[in-house]
Write a protein that holds these residues in place. Structure first.
Motif, PDB file in Angstrom:
ATOM      1  N   SER A  34       0.819  -1.215   0.000  1.00 18.89           N
ATOM      2  CA  SER A  34       0.000   0.000   0.000  1.00 18.89           C
ATOM      3  C   SER A  34       0.851   1.262   0.000  1.00 18.89           C
ATOM      4  CB  SER A  34      -0.930   0.009   1.217  1.00 18.89           C
ATOM      5  OG  SER A  34      -0.164   0.003   2.425  1.00 18.89           O
ATOM      6  N   ALA A  35       2.153   1.105   0.252  1.00 10.99           N
ATOM      7  CA  ALA A  35       3.047   2.271   0.264  1.00 10.99           C
ATOM      8  C   ALA A  35       3.070   2.975  -1.089  1.00 10.99           C
ATOM      9  CB  ALA A  35       4.459   1.852   0.667  1.00 10.99           C
ATOM     10  N   PHE A  36       2.873   2.227  -2.186  1.00 10.49           N
ATOM     11  CA  PHE A  36       2.847   2.861  -3.504  1.00 10.49           C
ATOM     12  C   PHE A  36       1.689   3.845  -3.611  1.00 10.49           C
ATOM     13  CE2 PHE A  36       5.627  -0.636  -4.802  1.00 10.49           C
ATOM     14  CZ  PHE A  36       6.507   0.036  -5.636  1.00 10.49           C
ATOM     15  N   ASP A  37       0.494   3.392  -3.219  1.00  5.56           N
ATOM     16  CA  ASP A  37      -0.668   4.276  -3.294  1.00  5.56           C
ATOM     17  C   ASP A  37      -0.520   5.452  -2.337  1.00  5.56           C
ATOM     18  OD1 ASP A  37      -3.379   4.729  -4.435  1.00  5.56           O
ATOM     19  OD2 ASP A  37      -3.973   4.581  -2.334  1.00  5.56           O
ATOM     20  N   GLU A  38       0.062   5.200  -1.171  1.00  2.00           N
ATOM     21  CA  GLU A  38       0.279   6.274  -0.199  1.00  2.00           C
ATOM     22  C   GLU A  38       1.246   7.315  -0.758  1.00  2.00           C
ATOM     23  OE1 GLU A  38       1.643   4.241   3.237  1.00  2.00           O
ATOM     24  OE2 GLU A  38      -0.225   3.135   3.519  1.00  2.00           O
ATOM     25  N   ALA A  39       2.298   6.862  -1.429  1.00  2.00           N
ATOM     26  CA  ALA A  39       3.265   7.785  -2.019  1.00  2.00           C
ATOM     27  C   ALA A  39       2.624   8.610  -3.124  1.00  2.00           C
ATOM     28  CB  ALA A  39       4.471   7.012  -2.555  1.00  2.00           C
ATOM     29  N   ILE A  40       1.822   7.974  -3.950  1.00  2.00           N
ATOM     30  CA  ILE A  40       1.137   8.678  -5.038  1.00  2.00           C
ATOM     31  C   ILE A  40       0.195   9.731  -4.472  1.00  2.00           C
ATOM     32  CG2 ILE A  40      -0.574   8.389  -6.890  1.00  2.00           C
ATOM     33  CD1 ILE A  40       0.818   5.578  -7.355  1.00  2.00           C
ATOM     34  N   ARG A  41      -0.562   9.365  -3.442  1.00  2.80           N
ATOM     35  CA  ARG A  41      -1.492  10.325  -2.825  1.00  2.80           C
ATOM     36  C   ARG A  41      -0.736  11.498  -2.194  1.00  2.80           C
ATOM     37  NH1 ARG A  41      -3.793   8.927   1.342  1.00  2.80           N
ATOM     38  NH2 ARG A  41      -3.074   6.809   1.743  1.00  2.80           N
ATOM     39  N   LEU A  42       0.426  11.213  -1.607  1.00  7.35           N
ATOM     40  CA  LEU A  42       1.221  12.278  -0.982  1.00  7.35           C
ATOM     41  C   LEU A  42       1.740  13.250  -2.026  1.00  7.35           C
ATOM     42  CD1 LEU A  42       2.231  13.096   1.871  1.00  7.35           C
ATOM     43  CD2 LEU A  42       4.377  11.920   1.308  1.00  7.35           C
ATOM     44  N   ILE A  43       2.199  12.730  -3.168  1.00 12.41           N
ATOM     45  CA  ILE A  43       2.690  13.593  -4.246  1.00 12.41           C
ATOM     46  C   ILE A  43       1.559  14.461  -4.792  1.00 12.41           C
ATOM     47  CG2 ILE A  43       3.644  13.631  -6.592  1.00 12.41           C
ATOM     48  CD1 ILE A  43       5.145  11.002  -5.800  1.00 12.41           C
ATOM     49  N   VAL A  44       0.398  13.848  -5.031  1.00 17.45           N
ATOM     50  CA  VAL A  44      -0.755  14.606  -5.534  1.00 17.45           C
ATOM     51  C   VAL A  44      -1.158  15.683  -4.538  1.00 17.45           C
ATOM     52  CG1 VAL A  44      -3.198  14.463  -6.133  1.00 17.45           C
ATOM     53  CG2 VAL A  44      -1.605  12.739  -6.995  1.00 17.45           C
ATOM     54  N   GLU A  45      -1.182  15.335  -3.262  1.00 18.67           N
ATOM     55  CA  GLU A  45      -1.573  16.303  -2.236  1.00 18.67           C
ATOM     56  C   GLU A  45      -0.636  17.501  -2.201  1.00 18.67           C
ATOM     57  OE1 GLU A  45      -1.682  16.685   2.640  1.00 18.67           O
ATOM     58  OE2 GLU A  45      -1.563  14.699   1.728  1.00 18.67           O
ATOM     59  N   HIS A  46       0.658  17.253  -2.149  1.00 14.78           N
ATOM     60  CA  HIS A  46       1.613  18.348  -1.990  1.00 14.78           C
ATOM     61  C   HIS A  46       1.818  19.158  -3.261  1.00 14.78           C
ATOM     62  CE1 HIS A  46       3.357  18.093   2.110  1.00 14.78           C
ATOM     63  NE2 HIS A  46       2.725  16.928   2.074  1.00 14.78           N
ATOM     64  N   VAL A  47       1.828  18.499  -4.406  1.00  9.99           N
ATOM     65  CA  VAL A  47       2.111  19.207  -5.656  1.00  9.99           C
ATOM     66  C   VAL A  47       0.851  19.755  -6.304  1.00  9.99           C
ATOM     67  CG1 VAL A  47       3.165  19.042  -7.942  1.00  9.99           C
ATOM     68  CG2 VAL A  47       4.178  17.794  -6.016  1.00  9.99           C
ATOM     69  N   HIS A  48      -0.186  18.939  -6.389  1.00 11.71           N
ATOM     70  CA  HIS A  48      -1.365  19.337  -7.157  1.00 11.71           C
ATOM     71  C   HIS A  48      -2.451  19.987  -6.315  1.00 11.71           C
ATOM     72  CE1 HIS A  48       0.117  17.554 -10.861  1.00 11.71           C
ATOM     73  NE2 HIS A  48       0.583  16.575 -10.105  1.00 11.71           N
ATOM     74  N   GLU A  49      -2.416  19.790  -5.021  1.00 11.05           N
ATOM     75  CA  GLU A  49      -3.407  20.431  -4.155  1.00 11.05           C
ATOM     76  C   GLU A  49      -2.812  21.596  -3.374  1.00 11.05           C
ATOM     77  OE1 GLU A  49      -5.123  17.332  -1.786  1.00 11.05           O
ATOM     78  OE2 GLU A  49      -5.798  16.186  -3.552  1.00 11.05           O
ATOM     79  N   ARG A  50      -1.609  21.405  -2.844  1.00 10.95           N
ATOM     80  CA  ARG A  50      -0.978  22.460  -2.047  1.00 10.95           C
ATOM     81  C   ARG A  50      -0.054  23.354  -2.869  1.00 10.95           C
ATOM     82  NH1 ARG A  50       0.777  19.726   3.733  1.00 10.95           N
ATOM     83  NH2 ARG A  50      -1.172  18.614   4.169  1.00 10.95           N
ATOM     84  N   ARG A  51       0.167  22.989  -4.131  1.00 10.01           N
ATOM     85  CA  ARG A  51       0.994  23.765  -5.069  1.00 10.01           C
ATOM     86  C   ARG A  51       2.468  23.787  -4.683  1.00 10.01           C
ATOM     87  NH1 ARG A  51      -2.111  23.004  -8.835  1.00 10.01           N
ATOM     88  NH2 ARG A  51      -0.874  24.487 -10.074  1.00 10.01           N
ATOM     89  N   GLY A  52       2.932  22.695  -4.083  1.00  7.88           N
ATOM     90  CA  GLY A  52       4.353  22.554  -3.799  1.00  7.88           C
ATOM     91  C   GLY A  52       5.073  21.932  -4.982  1.00  7.88           C
ATOM     92  N   ARG A  53       6.313  21.519  -4.751  1.00  4.37           N
ATOM     93  CA  ARG A  53       7.107  20.848  -5.791  1.00  4.37           C
ATOM     94  C   ARG A  53       7.644  19.534  -5.253  1.00  4.37           C
ATOM     95  NH1 ARG A  53      10.309  25.358  -6.448  1.00  4.37           N
ATOM     96  NH2 ARG A  53      10.752  24.991  -4.241  1.00  4.37           N
ATOM     97  N   LEU A  54       7.849  18.580  -6.147  1.00  4.92           N
ATOM     98  CA  LEU A  54       8.497  17.327  -5.803  1.00  4.92           C
ATOM     99  C   LEU A  54       9.996  17.502  -6.017  1.00  4.92           C
ATOM    100  CD1 LEU A  54       8.413  14.284  -5.105  1.00  4.92           C
ATOM    101  CD2 LEU A  54       8.123  13.844  -7.552  1.00  4.92           C
ATOM    102  N   ILE A  55      10.782  17.254  -4.970  1.00  2.92           N
ATOM    103  CA  ILE A  55      12.231  17.393  -5.043  1.00  2.92           C
ATOM    104  C   ILE A  55      12.846  16.000  -4.938  1.00  2.92           C
ATOM    105  CG2 ILE A  55      14.270  18.427  -3.990  1.00  2.92           C
ATOM    106  CD1 ILE A  55      12.315  20.457  -2.670  1.00  2.92           C
TER     107      ILE A  55
END
Length: 214
Positions: A34-55
């Motif tokens: 389930s870590a894969f789905d959790e990682a995907i959700r975290l990236i979407v949350e921070h980049v696409h919802e909070r307008r952050g960047r993936l580093i």
């Protein structure tokens, strides 16, 4: 022949097939959790919802994989960049800001520069999350991770058992899973792709599929 060692062994078809089979087997044995789905959700949350960047970050061969991940994410609608962990200690850390998240790639999970980067990043942005890709779920980086994705620790196909070969193949595939998962989650389209790929074959193909005039 000049420069050829006496008694050198030629690569046979069987040798090549064996390497391919070992690499394929390593991919098949990536732990799917389930870590894969959790990682995907975290990236979407921070980049696409909070307008952050993936580093992304890593050293050596793993760093090259991390760099490729950043460019692939950016080209598919998720703003990302590669931060060299050593350069981070000489001022480049200043590019990290609130709402960003870090994707760290280290086969051993003990890479000194990355362990130090986690401490430095959290001193600057205390609650910044880390996604870690590593072979060792008990490593220092894994213990610092918000989400840990493990490679399955496959043996390297390198005859010395040292050169990053199979490990980098598996890391690349894990990155591909994250990219495709995020693309699916955000509904990334041919038209979206065309906006980011103007030139070359991929640009023309994406415009054709999106119905955009060339």
């Amino acid at each position: 022949m000049c420069g050829q060692k006496s008694g050198s062994i030629m690569m046979t078809k069987e040798n090549i097939v064996s390497i391919l089979e070992q690499e394929a087997e390593a991919i098949r044995h990536i732990p799917v959790t389930s870590a894969f789905d959790e990682a995907i959700r975290l990236i979407v949350e921070h980049v696409h919802e909070r307008r952050g960047r993936l580093i992304t970050s890593g050293m050596g061969k793993a760093g090259q994989i991390a760099m490729n991940m950043a460019t692939t994410f950016s080209s598919t609608g998720t703003p990302a960049f590669f931060l060299h962990p050593s350069e981070a200690q000489h001022g480049d850390l200043g590019i990290v800001r609130e709402e960003d998240l870090l994707l760290l790639v280290s086969n051993s999970g003990k890479t000194r520069e990355l362990v130090e980067l986690t401490a430095l990043a959290r001193r600057l942005v205390p609650h910044i999350p880390f996604i870690v890709i590593t072979s060792d779920p008990e490593s220092p980086l894994a213990h610092e991770a918000t989400i840990c994705l493990t490679t399955g620790n496959p043996p390297e196909v390198c005859p010395l058992g040292l050169t990053p070969t199979t490990s980098t193949t598996v890391m690349t595939v894990i990155g591909d899973i994250l990219v495709v998962g995020v693309m699916t989650r955000i509904g990334f389209t041919h038209a979206d792709y065309a906006k980011r790929h103007h030139g070359g074959y991929l640009g023309a193909k994406s415009r054709e599929r999106s119905g955009e005039n060339q």
